[in-house]
Design a protein around this motif. Structure first.
Motif, PDB file in Angstrom:
ATOM      1  N   VAL C  11       0.871  -1.176   0.000  1.00 64.48           N
ATOM      2  CA  VAL C  11       0.000   0.000   0.000  1.00 64.48           C
ATOM      3  C   VAL C  11       0.905   1.222   0.000  1.00 64.48           C
ATOM      4  O   VAL C  11       1.782   1.344   0.864  1.00 64.48           O
ATOM      5  CB  VAL C  11      -0.924   0.030   1.228  1.00 64.48           C
ATOM      6  CG1 VAL C  11      -1.788   1.282   1.204  1.00 64.48           C
ATOM      7  CG2 VAL C  11      -1.777  -1.215   1.301  1.00 64.48           C
ATOM      8  N   THR C  12       0.726   2.092  -0.995  1.00 62.98           N
ATOM      9  CA  THR C  12       1.571   3.274  -1.094  1.00 62.98           C
ATOM     10  C   THR C  12       0.692   4.511  -1.134  1.00 62.98           C
ATOM     11  O   THR C  12      -0.277   4.552  -1.887  1.00 62.98           O
ATOM     12  CB  THR C  12       2.423   3.221  -2.375  1.00 62.98           C
ATOM     13  OG1 THR C  12       3.013   1.937  -2.470  1.00 62.98           O
ATOM     14  CG2 THR C  12       3.506   4.279  -2.349  1.00 62.98           C
ATOM     15  N   SER C  14       0.621   8.562  -1.901  1.00 63.37           N
ATOM     16  CA  SER C  14       1.402   9.636  -2.510  1.00 63.37           C
ATOM     17  C   SER C  14       0.732  10.959  -2.170  1.00 63.37           C
ATOM     18  O   SER C  14      -0.482  11.097  -2.259  1.00 63.37           O
ATOM     19  CB  SER C  14       1.444   9.502  -4.025  1.00 63.37           C
ATOM     20  OG  SER C  14       1.553   8.156  -4.382  1.00 63.37           O
ATOM     21  N   ARG C  19       6.176   9.744  -2.021  1.00 67.46           N
ATOM     22  CA  ARG C  19       5.482   8.473  -1.869  1.00 67.46           C
ATOM     23  C   ARG C  19       5.910   7.778  -0.584  1.00 67.46           C
ATOM     24  O   ARG C  19       7.083   7.760  -0.246  1.00 67.46           O
ATOM     25  CB  ARG C  19       5.820   7.579  -3.064  1.00 67.46           C
ATOM     26  CG  ARG C  19       5.277   8.110  -4.369  1.00 67.46           C
ATOM     27  CD  ARG C  19       5.944   7.426  -5.535  1.00 67.46           C
ATOM     28  NE  ARG C  19       5.678   5.992  -5.561  1.00 67.46           N
ATOM     29  CZ  ARG C  19       4.526   5.463  -5.964  1.00 67.46           C
ATOM     30  NH1 ARG C  19       3.551   6.241  -6.365  1.00 67.46           N
ATOM     31  NH2 ARG C  19       4.351   4.164  -5.973  1.00 67.46           N
ATOM     32  N   ARG C  21       5.463   4.136   1.322  1.00 71.42           N
ATOM     33  CA  ARG C  21       4.961   2.773   1.244  1.00 71.42           C
ATOM     34  C   ARG C  21       4.693   2.301   2.666  1.00 71.42           C
ATOM     35  O   ARG C  21       5.626   2.051   3.423  1.00 71.42           O
ATOM     36  CB  ARG C  21       5.987   1.893   0.544  1.00 71.42           C
ATOM     37  CG  ARG C  21       5.571   0.463   0.413  1.00 71.42           C
ATOM     38  CD  ARG C  21       6.266  -0.218  -0.725  1.00 71.42           C
ATOM     39  NE  ARG C  21       5.724   0.233  -2.007  1.00 71.42           N
ATOM     40  CZ  ARG C  21       5.855  -0.445  -3.142  1.00 71.42           C
ATOM     41  NH1 ARG C  21       6.496  -1.576  -3.157  1.00 71.42           N
ATOM     42  NH2 ARG C  21       5.345   0.016  -4.265  1.00 71.42           N
ATOM     43  N   THR C  60      -6.327   7.964  -2.360  1.00 72.09           N
ATOM     44  CA  THR C  60      -4.940   8.369  -2.557  1.00 72.09           C
ATOM     45  C   THR C  60      -3.987   7.188  -2.444  1.00 72.09           C
ATOM     46  O   THR C  60      -2.782   7.342  -2.605  1.00 72.09           O
ATOM     47  CB  THR C  60      -4.517   9.429  -1.529  1.00 72.09           C
ATOM     48  OG1 THR C  60      -4.754   8.897  -0.232  1.00 72.09           O
ATOM     49  CG2 THR C  60      -5.272  10.710  -1.710  1.00 72.09           C
ATOM     50  N   ALA C  61      -4.539   6.007  -2.135  1.00 65.69           N
ATOM     51  CA  ALA C  61      -3.667   4.854  -1.922  1.00 65.69           C
ATOM     52  C   ALA C  61      -3.470   4.077  -3.218  1.00 65.69           C
ATOM     53  O   ALA C  61      -4.380   3.960  -4.037  1.00 65.69           O
ATOM     54  CB  ALA C  61      -4.275   3.942  -0.860  1.00 65.69           C
ATOM     55  N   ASP C  62      -2.266   3.575  -3.373  1.00 65.80           N
ATOM     56  CA  ASP C  62      -1.957   2.726  -4.503  1.00 65.80           C
ATOM     57  C   ASP C  62      -1.688   1.335  -3.937  1.00 65.80           C
ATOM     58  O   ASP C  62      -0.719   1.129  -3.210  1.00 65.80           O
ATOM     59  CB  ASP C  62      -0.723   3.301  -5.221  1.00 65.80           C
ATOM     60  CG  ASP C  62      -0.350   2.464  -6.417  1.00 65.80           C
ATOM     61  OD1 ASP C  62      -1.183   1.641  -6.839  1.00 65.80           O
ATOM     62  OD2 ASP C  62       0.782   2.636  -6.909  1.00 65.80           O
ATOM     63  N   VAL C  63      -2.612   0.397  -4.206  1.00 63.93           N
ATOM     64  CA  VAL C  63      -2.501  -0.932  -3.622  1.00 63.93           C
ATOM     65  C   VAL C  63      -1.958  -1.896  -4.667  1.00 63.93           C
ATOM     66  O   VAL C  63      -2.501  -1.994  -5.767  1.00 63.93           O
ATOM     67  CB  VAL C  63      -3.867  -1.418  -3.107  1.00 63.93           C
ATOM     68  CG1 VAL C  63      -3.740  -2.798  -2.480  1.00 63.93           C
ATOM     69  CG2 VAL C  63      -4.425  -0.430  -2.093  1.00 63.93           C
ATOM     70  N   GLY C  64      -0.870  -2.595  -4.331  1.00 63.92           N
ATOM     71  CA  GLY C  64      -0.274  -3.529  -5.276  1.00 63.92           C
ATOM     72  C   GLY C  64      -0.256  -4.935  -4.726  1.00 63.92           C
ATOM     73  O   GLY C  64      -0.567  -5.162  -3.556  1.00 63.92           O
ATOM     74  N   GLY C  76      -8.632  -4.306  -7.575  1.00 63.70           N
ATOM     75  CA  GLY C  76      -9.031  -3.813  -8.877  1.00 63.70           C
ATOM     76  C   GLY C  76     -10.473  -4.120  -9.223  1.00 63.70           C
ATOM     77  O   GLY C  76     -10.947  -3.756 -10.283  1.00 63.70           O
TER      78      GLY C  76
END
Lengths: 300, 322, 325
Positions: C11-12, C14, C19, C21, C60-64, C76
């Motif tokens: 979870v990142t 930005s 950024r 993590r 605002t989170a980037d989940v990978g 997704g």
């Protein structure tokens, strides 16, 4: 700036002030780093200098009629840079002279409302209980008093005078300020750092001055910078009703009113005063935001 | 030697409106703290432990009784407090972040009690002492200029401790002072408090809901329930041979990583302090309640200085389940 | 096949500072009816890792990485599909029951809504089911509670109501994020017991998020310790507690004061504290995040992150040390 003045309770003990310097020095540094706020401050200073010095440099007096130039559009040739009004008076001079009144009324009335409002609100909120109750009922009663009635009463009693305009506007505006400050103070009062200060034996006065007021500064600064434009508009409304400044003296508000009437035949009469007014309002808003951020140590 | 003596005090908060009943948050509490020693006070929320602490520093109304610290006495209803008392009792609050003024740098926060109680010092001297105190709690001089939001929770609590100790109090009240901290940081602060106590010969009133931390720090322990002390004694007495069913229930409810089964369960929750049960206040949750418990409040009986307020103390007392 | 399979979750966040993590390289799986505790301090990323399962980390989170529920990828998924899964297959219980309940609505309304809107039950059927559920979470006099407002309930009862609401959808997985932190010790014990009983009775998997190692033992079989967003150690609860392989886990266990078997005896003079404080999430350098606080730090610790590698039995640990301290 008006917002940075922590009210009449501040600053008697030189050492305390030196200690408080830390917060305000840091705030000044952060404010300088904020580009929008810095530009706004510079514009405001330039505007102030211009309205003070400008009318002396202008070839036309603000109240002199130029019979050769009635309702003339802006032109560099006749040296009516902003054009003239239907009475042949130079709009450039009038805008600058009107700016004197508007800025003076705006800042002076804001200072009055700040001084009374912050002291009143912070005291009521901090003391709480019966004192709070009585003080806020007084505010409510004054709220209920019709503003126009109050202004007319003042005019009747003391005659027309610029100082009365400051007083009248300031006397109304501090009510809002007092309410806002009281609310904030109530919230601050129950924060543990205020209780901690009380527990260590700090006097009420000290708690108010050292803990409550510095933590109010952010809100007060923003509200003050919003009050300046508001007051400028109230003054123009008074002028419109014939209760404010009187012909041939003028203000931005009065000029905008006149210009609005001539909008189709002489748009320059609206455009220039309105431009000055809006630029001022914008600058005060940016400055207010900048002050709020600068006064918060967390914004680093 | 007794340093703090609390004599039968009540703390009553008036209702906010006429409909509201007044709340008797502390009801007839007496206790003593010896110089250089720690008294731990444990109990669940609403038991009055925080109100008791706040009454001792003037943040809650002292409605009845009196307390004395050294030669200074405060009686219920007195408006003016002996000024020395403000110096001699200091407190560390639960939330390390909100207990510090966000607009003051650390050294100034610690210097504030000096500005109040040591007017003879000039600004430079105050600053010097503040820095020395910060150093003592483990914060180096380069951190002294920072503002509270730039510190971690543990560091903020160190600042709060420095602020409390800078005027050399005789009694330090810690109200849940380590409860809001991360587990790994909590131990540091507990050690710091223990170390400072030895160095400064400080008495501590350590208030917490965490029985294990209280056990670690206190020589004497008082257990509170609904505004009253139900049991008090030395740590060995209260933890080793708990005499009140509530103490036993509390001890059994502690989660412990070394114990793989679930903690024992006590039914129900703490009743509202506006309307406490008559008789023994614990009877509504007590597994051993009998008719007598509803009729009369049990007196606090002392056996070898081990007080417990339970009608069935003698028949029920047995070693705690270990 | 595992019910929940999390692979290399990250979870990142930005913002204008850059950024950060907050969760990095987290993998675990949970069988149907199984139980796992994720333990960590503030900033360890434990809560964000749980929110990420349900797509609740915010815009605002980037989940990978990958989160699979019964083999179906959840990351997704569009919002409506996630809504189907939330509440029905995965339910969540939060720390503060007061803020999770609407203060202006009666308990009954808030409970039945779930069934009438989502499952299309009639008002009567919904009411019956809700009352049963309130009874299942051991709330006395449920029909009376039905008409009460949240502020009229005690903290423990509120948390029971929250659990009841979570269970209405008969989820396969219950995520409990610090479910007892706001509660008193004796009430905490009640809620723990309730969660354990319900898990057994309803056969759902449980994911417990907590900072308190003490809570883990009775409720979960597996424990995963997180530090600074990364997994530090994982294994069966009793193994990890009896012989922890990571210096951080060991430090945590030692820094909590214990009453032990004989609470009457005097405690040690000092606790074995871990020095320093946990880093803010995402602040870690190139090496092991725990290195600055670690007593066993040596050469490689500052240079590269240790692998979260499998060791003896079903245990995993992220530490450069060859043998445990």
């Amino acid at each position: 700036m008006p917002g940075a003045v922590p009210g009449p309770l501040a600053g008697e003990d030189a050492i305390e002030n030196a200690a408080q310097g830390g917060l305000f020095r840091d705030a000044a540094r952060r404010l300088r780093a904020n580009r929008a706020a810095r530009a706004s401050a510079l514009i405001l200073i330039a505007l102030t200098v211009l309205v003070i010095v400008g009318p002396w440099l202008s070839p036309h007096a603000y109240d002199a009629t130029d019979w050769d130039a009635i309702s003339q559009p802006p032109t560099l040739a006749g040296q009516h840079y902003f054009g003239t009004d239907p009475l042949g008076r130079d709009l450039f001079s009038r805008t600058l002279v009107g700016g004197r009144i508007s800025l003076l009324v705006g800042i002076a009335a804001t200072l009055v409302s700040l001084l009374i409002g912050v002291t009143w609100g912070a005291t009521a909120g901090y003391l709480g209980g019966r004192a709070d109750h009585v003080m806020m009922r007084i505010v409510d009663i004054l709220y209920a008093l019709p503003f126009m009635f109050f202004v007319i009463l003042l005019m009747v009693l003391f005659g027309r005078h610029l100082v009365l305009i400051f007083l009248a506007i300031g006397a109304i505006n501090w009510l809002d300020m007092a309410r806002i400050v009281r609310g904030q103070t109530l919230a601050l009062k129950h924060r543990e750092f205020v209780e901690a200060a009380e527990a260590m034996g700090a006097s009420r006065r000290r708690v108010l001055r050292r803990h409550i007021l510095p933590n109010l500064v952010g809100v007060v600064a923003v509200y003050a910078t919003l009050t300046v434009p508001q007051v400028i508009l109230v003054e123009s409304f008074l002028s419109f009703l014939g209760l404010g400044v009187q012909e041939p003296m003028t203000s931005w508000g009065a000029l905008v009113n006149e210009g609005a009437e001539q909008m189709e035949s002489a748009p320059w009469m609206l455009i220039f005063p309105a431009l000055f007014l809006s630029v001022t309002l914008f600058c005060f808003n940016f400055l207010g935001d900048g002050l709020r951020d600068a006064l918060d140590p967390r914004s680093d | 030697m007794t340093l703090l003596g609390v004599e039968d005090i009540d703390v009553v908060y008036p209702g906010r409106s006429r409909k509201d009943m007044p709340v008797r948050a502390v009801d007839g509490v007496s206790l003593t703290v010896d110089a250089g020693q720690t008294l731990g006070i444990v109990g669940e929320s609403g038991c009055g432990k925080s109100s008791l602490a706040r009454a001792l520093i003037g943040l809650a109304p002292l409605s009845r009784g009196e307390f004395r610290l050294g030669d200074s006495i405060v009686r219920a209803g007195e408006r003016r407090w002996p000024r020395r008392l403000r110096e001699e009792i200091q407190m560390v609050f639960q939330d390390p972040v909100s207990a510090l003024d966000p607009r003051m740098p650390a050294w100034q926060i610690v210097a504030e009690p000096l500005a109040i109680h040591r007017p003879e010092l000039n600004a430079g001297q105050r600053r010097e002492r503040s820095m020395a105190m910060l150093d003592r709690v483990g914060l180096t001089a380069d951190l002294a200029m920072r503002y509270p939001h730039q510190f971690s929770g543990g560091q903020c609590q160190r600042i709060a401790i420095a602020r409390a100790l800078v005027v050399e109090p005789r009694l330090l009240i810690c109200d849940e002072a380590v409860s809001a901290l991360d587990v790994s940081v909590q131990a540091q602060i507990v050690n710091l408090l223990a170390g400072l106590q030895d160095e400064l010969d400080l008495a501590i009133l350590f208030i917490s809901h965490d029985l294990a931390v209280v056990h670690h720090l206190s020589q004497r322990v008082a257990v509170m329930y609904l505004g009253q002390v139900v049991e008090s004694g030395t740590r060995e007495q209260v933890y080793g041979l708990p005499a009140h069913p509530y103490t036993r229930a509390l001890l059994a409810a502690i989660p412990d990583p070394a114990r793989l089964e679930l903690p024992a369960v006590l039914d129900g929750e703490v009743p509202s302090p506006t309307d406490p049960p008559g008789g023994c206040r614990f009877r509504t949750r007590c597994p051993h309640a009998i008719a007598l418990c509803a009729k009369s409040p049990p007196p606090a009986v002392a056996v070898n200085g081990h007080h417990a307020a339970c009608h069935r103390r003698d028949e029920l007392t047995r070693p705690a389940p270990g | 096949m595992a019910l929940l399979d999390v692979r290399d979750l990250s979870v990142t966040f930005s913002d204008h500072h850059g950024r950060r993590r907050v969760v990095d390289g987290l993998s675990y799986s949970l069988d149907a009816g199984g139980s796992l505790a994720i333990v960590g301090e503030s900033g360890s990323g434990k809560t964000q890792s749980a929110l990420a399962l349900m797509g609740l980390c915010g815009p605002t989170a980037d989940v990978g990485g990958s989160v699979r529920l019964d083999g179906r990828e959840l990351l997704g998924l569009p919002w409506p599909a996630l809504q189907q899964i939330r509440g029905q297959r995965i339910a969540m219980v939060f720390q503060d029951p007061m803020t999770s309940l609407n203060p202006y609505r009666r308990i009954g309304g808030q409970m039945t809504e779930m069934l009438t809107l989502r499952k299309g039950l009639s008002a009567d059927a919904a009411r019956t089911e809700c009352l049963e559920m309130l009874e299942a979470v051991q709330i006395g006099d449920p029909s009376n509670r039905f008409t009460q407002f949240p502020h009229e309930l005690s903290g423990g009862i509120r948390q029971r109501v929250m659990i009841a609401i979570a269970l209405l959808g008969r989820p396969d997985l219950l995520v409990a994020d610090e479910p007892t932190t706001a509660l008193d010790v004796t009430v905490q014990a009640q809620i723990l017991r309730l969660l354990a009983d319900l898990r057994r009775a309803m056969g759902m998997a449980t994911l417990l998020i907590t900072h308190d190692l003490g809570l883990v033992a009775g409720l979960c079989d597996e424990v995963l310790v997180m530090y600074a967003g990364r997994p530090a150690e994982q294994g069966p609860v009793d193994d990890v507690f009896a012989r922890s392989l990571h210096p951080y886990t060991r430090g945590l266990l030692h820094s909590v004061p214990r009453l032990g078997r004989d609470p009457g005896r005097a405690p040690p003079a000092r606790l074995q504290a871990i020095t320093g404080s946990p880093p803010a999430a995402g602040d870690a350098g190139p090496g092991c995040a725990f290195a600055p606080r670690c007593a066993y730090r040596f050469g490689p610790c500052d240079e590269k992150q240790p692998e979260f590698a499998a060791v003896a039995g079903s245990r995993r640990v992220a530490c450069h040390l060859e043998s445990p301290p």
